[in-house]
Design an enzyme around this catalytic site. Structure first.
Site, short mmCIF file in Angstrom:
data_model
loop_
_atom_site.label_atom_id
_atom_site.label_comp_id
_atom_site.label_asym_id
_atom_site.label_seq_id
_atom_site.Cartn_x
_atom_site.Cartn_y
_atom_site.Cartn_z
N HIS A 56 -42.67 -20.75 8.83
CA HIS A 56 -43.58 -20.49 9.56
C HIS A 56 -42.87 -19.51 10.72
CE1 HIS A 56 -46.21 -24.37 9.80
NE2 HIS A 56 -45.85 -24.03 8.70
N GLU A 58 -42.63 -19.04 13.91
CA GLU A 58 -41.37 -19.58 14.88
C GLU A 58 -40.23 -20.02 14.30
OE1 GLU A 58 -44.66 -20.70 14.16
OE2 GLU A 58 -45.25 -22.06 15.70
N CYS A 86 -46.70 -26.20 15.61
CA CYS A 86 -47.01 -27.49 14.98
C CYS A 86 -45.61 -28.49 15.33
CB CYS A 86 -47.24 -27.25 13.72
SG CYS A 86 -45.62 -26.76 12.64
#
Length: 362
Positions: A56, A58, A86
């Site tokens: 992801h 991040e 998430c």
């Protein structure tokens, strides 16, 4: 307290990463890592490209930041991400000892910063990270919405059959054209279309001043490329059947301005916009008159779009790979030579439309 201007600045950089992800076919999420007002690292979604479910935006930014700083602890760092993180990413942020996390759009399906659950508020964890959401939320949401809309349209396009008496220009013919990468929309089930598929562009907020951009014979929606997407305006730009990305009947007899008017009226009832401004090219003047006469209460204003002097012969030729695609040109008129309004002229059109429809230009 953090400076709001700084937050929007860093989020804008994260948005740039999200757009790069979209161009690569990844879900458009981007992130940047900042420390003491200095950019440390960037990241964007790459799970598809890397075959890595943890890749992801991040996580990629945290990994790059840890390498740049030479420490797996990112004390004093702030992470800006376009979508609410998430549970996986939130956990990684807490392990990283981030001082602050700022996100753009909320994620009601998997968000772990308050939407589905809030890991950052869990009192049993031994680290506290400050969280702020909603920075450039509308812009962040728009990038995601456009991406998924384009996916849905692409899936729908492959499922929509082509009539035996028509041709459909390959999308590759349009890929090299500059400034017209707007999400495609298609309609095929209007009664007057009889199974032919019509392409249109629909850009801008639904509550903005709305204008119908009408091209004439020999042109297509590319004429209005500099107008589409400008702030303060919702632009509806259909490609008439036989032109642009729309289906191309093989027979000239299929085309008449009266029939195109009828298709447009049905399409307008479908896409909404109770009151619209009609912005048309000079070549579309006759069709514009027919349209206004058929629905006089629908148009708050009408104006002829100014024309620039760019050389866009390749754009006018793009929909027509060979003569078999050119029935509409033979029936209604040859390829255009005009190029549509320039960026400066397009901005003037926005002001004119908003003024005519009673919107403030302040």
């Amino acid at each position: 307290m953090p400076d709001v201007h700084d937050d929007t600045h860093w989020m804008a950089l994260a948005l740039a990463e999200a757009r790069l992800a979209a161009e690569a076919g990844e879900v458009p999420v981007g992130a940047v890592l900042v420390k003491d007002g200095r950019l440390v690292a960037t990241g964007r979604n790459t799970p598809v490209a890397q075959n890595d479910p943890s890749a992801h935006a991040e996580i990629n930014a945290l990994r790059a930041g840890a390498l740049a700083l030479g420490n797996y602890r990112l004390d004093g760092c702030e992470l800006f991400v376009t979508l609410e993180p998430c549970a996986m990413c939130s956990g990684a942020m807490l392990h990283s000892r981030l001082a602050r996390v700022v996100y753009g759009a909320a994620d009601p399906k998997t968000g772990a910063a308050g939407s589905v659950l809030d890991l950052f508020a869990e009192p049993r964890l031994n680290h506290r990270t400050v969280v702020q959401g909603g920075v450039l939320a509308q812009e962040c949401s728009a990038v995601l919405q456009a991406f998924f809309q384009q996916r849905r349209n692409a899936a729908r396009a492959t499922a929509e059959p082509l009539r035996d008496d028509a041709l459909r220009t390959s999308p590759e013919r349009f890929e090299a054209l500059a400034g017209y990468d707007f999400a495609p929309h298609y309609v095929q089930d209007l009664p007057s279309l009889q199974g032919w598929r019509m392409h249109y562009v629909d850009e801008g907020a639904e509550d903005a001043a709305c204008c119908l951009c009408l091209h004439g014979p020999g042109e297509w929606g590319y004429f209005f490329r500099h107008l589409v997407g400008l702030p303060g305006l919702r632009t509806l730009v259909p490609d008439l059947i036989g032109f642009g990305r729309s289906d191309k009947p093989k027979r000239e007899a299929a085309h008449s301005l009266q029939w195109h008017r009828h298709v447009l009226l049905e399409w307008m009832a479908r896409v909404g916009g109770e009151s619209v401004a009609l912005v048309h090219s000079e070549a579309a003047s006759e069709l514009a008159v027919l349209l206004q006469a058929a629905a006089p209460g629908r148009f708050a204003a009408a104006l002829v779009a100014p024309e620039g002097h760019e050389n866009i012969k390749d754009a006018w030729r793009a929909p027509f790979p060979d003569r078999g695609y050119e029935a509409a040109l033979r029936a209604l008129g040859p390829l255009a030579t005009s190029s549509g309004p320039t960026p400066e002229q397009a901005r003037t059109v926005v002001l004119q439309v908003r003024n005519a429809m009673g919107y403030s230009n302040a």
